[in-house]
Write a protein that holds these residues in place. Structure first.
Motif, PDB file in Angstrom:
ATOM      1  N   HIS A 170       2.112  -2.793   6.943  1.00 40.73           N
ATOM      2  CA  HIS A 170       0.762  -3.357   7.037  1.00 40.73           C
ATOM      3  C   HIS A 170       0.675  -4.281   8.262  1.00 40.73           C
ATOM      4  CE1 HIS A 170      -3.018  -4.952   5.149  1.00 40.73           C
ATOM      5  NE2 HIS A 170      -2.712  -5.984   5.912  1.00 40.73           N
TER       6      HIS A 170
ATOM      7  N   LYS B 271       6.118  -2.092   2.461  1.00 36.01           N
ATOM      8  CA  LYS B 271       4.683  -1.852   2.599  1.00 36.01           C
ATOM      9  C   LYS B 271       4.028  -3.003   3.380  1.00 36.01           C
ATOM     10  CE  LYS B 271       0.438  -0.678   0.283  1.00 36.01           C
ATOM     11  NZ  LYS B 271      -0.345  -0.550  -0.933  1.00 36.01           N
TER      12      LYS B 271
ATOM     13  N   ARG C 249      -2.628   4.230   2.936  1.00 36.53           N
ATOM     14  CA  ARG C 249      -1.913   3.422   1.954  1.00 36.53           C
ATOM     15  C   ARG C 249      -2.174   1.936   2.202  1.00 36.53           C
ATOM     16  NH1 ARG C 249       3.634   5.893   2.899  1.00 36.53           N
ATOM     17  NH2 ARG C 249       2.873   8.039   2.766  1.00 36.53           N
ATOM     18  N   HIS C 250      -2.662   1.616   3.418  1.00 33.67           N
ATOM     19  CA  HIS C 250      -2.822   0.211   3.800  1.00 33.67           C
ATOM     20  C   HIS C 250      -4.278  -0.207   3.961  1.00 33.67           C
ATOM     21  CE1 HIS C 250       1.505  -0.008   4.448  1.00 33.67           C
ATOM     22  NE2 HIS C 250       1.387   1.220   4.913  1.00 33.67           N
TER      23      HIS C 250
ATOM     24  N   ARG D  51      10.238  -1.804  -1.947  1.00 34.27           N
ATOM     25  CA  ARG D  51       9.117  -0.952  -1.533  1.00 34.27           C
ATOM     26  C   ARG D  51       7.915  -1.817  -1.139  1.00 34.27           C
ATOM     27  NH1 ARG D  51       9.892   2.724  -5.484  1.00 34.27           N
ATOM     28  NH2 ARG D  51       8.425   1.704  -6.865  1.00 34.27           N
ATOM     29  N   GLN D  52       7.670  -2.819  -1.961  1.00 30.77           N
ATOM     30  CA  GLN D  52       6.562  -3.741  -1.722  1.00 30.77           C
ATOM     31  C   GLN D  52       6.714  -4.432  -0.368  1.00 30.77           C
ATOM     32  OE1 GLN D  52       4.082  -3.725  -3.703  1.00 30.77           O
ATOM     33  NE2 GLN D  52       2.897  -5.327  -2.670  1.00 30.77           N
TER      34      GLN D  52
END
Lengths: 218, 218
Positions: free
Chosen positions: B16, B12, B53-54, B8-9
């Motif tokens: 980004h 992300k 989220r970013h 997930r990281q």
């Protein structure tokens, strides 16, 4: 020309100038690519369609803003040429004239600085063209100085560009200085003066090297 | 960290980076002040709300673009420092590295050039701050050259700024050169080399004048 037609002509010129002024004012807080015709006419208080009595489109308004702003820069060179201090104190004089003009016409200078890389190609090209003309005019001025008249056109332009690079950077720095910190302006201009002096010394030195080398290479 | 959370990281981070890349791509043809959050997320293929989220807001995206772009400039200084030719041929080396980096990262350089006078204050300030850091880093590099280590910090910065002015002008000129005219690039870089030489000669000369004057003023 009859009086009513002269009055009409005058009114047209006034509206034209109002559109130019309003656009420059609006461009203090936004970029040209995001400026709409409607915003400009609203600021002047005319209907959007009346815009076309003055400009073919927004592109033409952009070209006019460029011409107007560079008129200010050229005025700066003319002021310098007329000044009797020119022969004795070219560095201090150039720095003074630069600050005075930027302070008197911040909108025009900011417009050029900001739109030099506009995504609007016609605007970008007009500015690049005018900057080149400005460099050529400065190179011609330089060629009148004793010792510089024997320089090649190419080298004079190279030095003029170096001076314009410093001017552009100084203008850009001046424009963002907080108005309540006059000591920062003094500091900035003292730096610009040193930079002009270094360019002058470096040019003389560089040219001397080349002159020395001439007999060998000839 | 468990594998799913690590995946997930990673995802992300990828999104980004995609947002940053998409923004730089979109900014090739428009200015930051007219760029909308919706355009950026649409280019990446995520829903607008996922943006948060970013980044907190568009301002934060702008700051990230500035940090990313100046990372490229700093990489340029590091490359120069590592090069064994530095001691012998600083002018040619600087010019080469400049061209290589601008050609490799045109979007980042164009972003800085175009947004330096952005109407978005936070963006303008971030760029001005980073440019100052860049000048300081260059001044520190200059202080390691023989003969320059005795210069005052103020004077080293003044020279570093003069060099950065020339670099900025060169970058700006490079970015608008037509790709099918390599001879224009050669011409431009030959001019930039001469300008660096003149700054070097002028600095040495100027400093010599001041050193001579020292006993009198002391």
């Amino acid at each position: 020309m009859s009086d009513p037609s002269r009055a009409r002509q005058l009114r047209k010129q006034q509206t034209h100038q109002s559109l130019v002024d309003a656009a420059l004012r609006l461009l203090e807080t936004q970029s040209f690519s995001s400026l709409s015709l409607r915003e400009v006419t609203r600021a002047v208080g005319i209907v959007p369609t009346a815009f076309y009595r003055h400009f073919q489109d927004m592109d033409e308004l952009g070209q006019t803003l460029v011409a107007e702003s560079f008129g200010t820069l050229r005025q700066m060179l003319r002021t310098a040429r007329r000044d009797p201090r020119l022969a004795t104190d070219v560095v201090d004089l150039s720095a003074d004239i630069l600050v005075t003009h930027v302070r008197a016409h911040p909108r025009e200078f900011m417009f050029i600085a900001r739109e030099r890389f506009s995504p609007v190609a016609s605007l970008r090209q007009a500015i690049s063209w005018e900057l080149r003309l400005f460099v050529n005019e400065l190179a011609l001025d330089l060629s009148r100085f004793p010792g510089l008249h024997r320089w090649s056109t190419e080298d004079l332009q190279m030095i003029a560009e170096l001076m314009v690079d410093v001017m552009v950077a100084a203008v850009e720095a001046l424009l963002v200085l907080p108005a309540d910190r006059p000591e920062l302006e003094t500091e900035l201009m003292s730096k610009v003066r040193k930079q002009f002096v270094i360019i002058g010394l470096g040019s003389a030195q560089w040219r001397a090297t080349r002159d020395d080398a001439l007999p060998t290479s000839a």
